[in-house]
Design an enzyme around this catalytic site. Sequence first.
Site, PDB file in Angstrom:
ATOM      1  N   CYS A 104       0.848  -1.185   0.000  1.00 34.16           N
ATOM      2  CA  CYS A 104       0.000   0.000   0.000  1.00 34.16           C
ATOM      3  C   CYS A 104       0.886   1.239   0.000  1.00 34.16           C
ATOM      4  CB  CYS A 104      -0.898  -0.011   1.237  1.00 34.16           C
ATOM      5  SG  CYS A 104      -2.009   1.407   1.356  1.00 34.16           S
ATOM      6  N   HIS A 146      -8.966  -3.602  -2.472  1.00 38.42           N
ATOM      7  CA  HIS A 146      -8.036  -2.797  -1.675  1.00 38.42           C
ATOM      8  C   HIS A 146      -8.457  -1.328  -1.693  1.00 38.42           C
ATOM      9  CE1 HIS A 146      -3.809  -1.835  -0.294  1.00 38.42           C
ATOM     10  NE2 HIS A 146      -4.188  -0.671  -0.774  1.00 38.42           N
ATOM     11  N   GLU A 147      -8.724  -0.783  -2.890  1.00 35.15           N
ATOM     12  CA  GLU A 147      -9.089   0.637  -2.986  1.00 35.15           C
ATOM     13  C   GLU A 147     -10.461   0.890  -2.364  1.00 35.15           C
ATOM     14  OE1 GLU A 147      -6.727   2.573  -3.531  1.00 35.15           O
ATOM     15  OE2 GLU A 147      -5.419   1.043  -4.380  1.00 35.15           O
ATOM     16  N   HIS A 150     -10.134   1.265   1.332  1.00 33.24           N
ATOM     17  CA  HIS A 150      -9.669   2.595   1.751  1.00 33.24           C
ATOM     18  C   HIS A 150     -10.842   3.546   1.960  1.00 33.24           C
ATOM     19  CE1 HIS A 150      -5.366   2.508   1.903  1.00 33.24           C
ATOM     20  NE2 HIS A 150      -5.247   1.997   0.682  1.00 33.24           N
TER      21      HIS A 150
END
Length: 179
Positions: A104, A146-147, A150
């Site tokens: 990351c 993953h995004e 966030h």
Amino acid sequence: MRHGSIPGAHGRVRPLTLLGDAGLREQCREVAEFGPELAALVEDLFATMYAAQGVGLAANQIGVAQRVFVYDCPDDDDVRNLGHVVNPRLVDVDGVVVRGPEGCLSLPGLEAGTERYDHAVIEGFTATGEPVTVHGTGFFARCLQHEYDHLEGRVYADHLMGWRKRKLLRHIRRAPWHR
């Protein structure tokens, strides 16, 4: 983003938010206005992602608490996936759960074997307000999850358990950027 232009070519590189900054742990707000400011944010996200040599970047990683992320990420067949999503919704994850190395830009220099589904579907909008559906497989599915995490205030370390989590936390405490 200007039609036919290279993503990020007109953006400015912004400082990355690192683990420990409160904004990385907050759920991001829906984008209410589609206009020049949003287009500029998308350009800045691309410029920052490319400067940091990443494959994806969420708005809160540059200190903007809005539901936007960009990506330029290959799948497992080395097919390039390039785009952005505004107000994304993770509508489906399925397939096989695969543990793979994950890093990351907000935890620079670190990575850990993280479990993710090998298929993901995201629905949302483009910066001009057009509906978009993005299907990802393999590494690209990992990137989408993953995004999206966030924007929900999560980082990949939150998915770890046991010795993997303890090892990553040790490395975070020793990292030169850790506060």
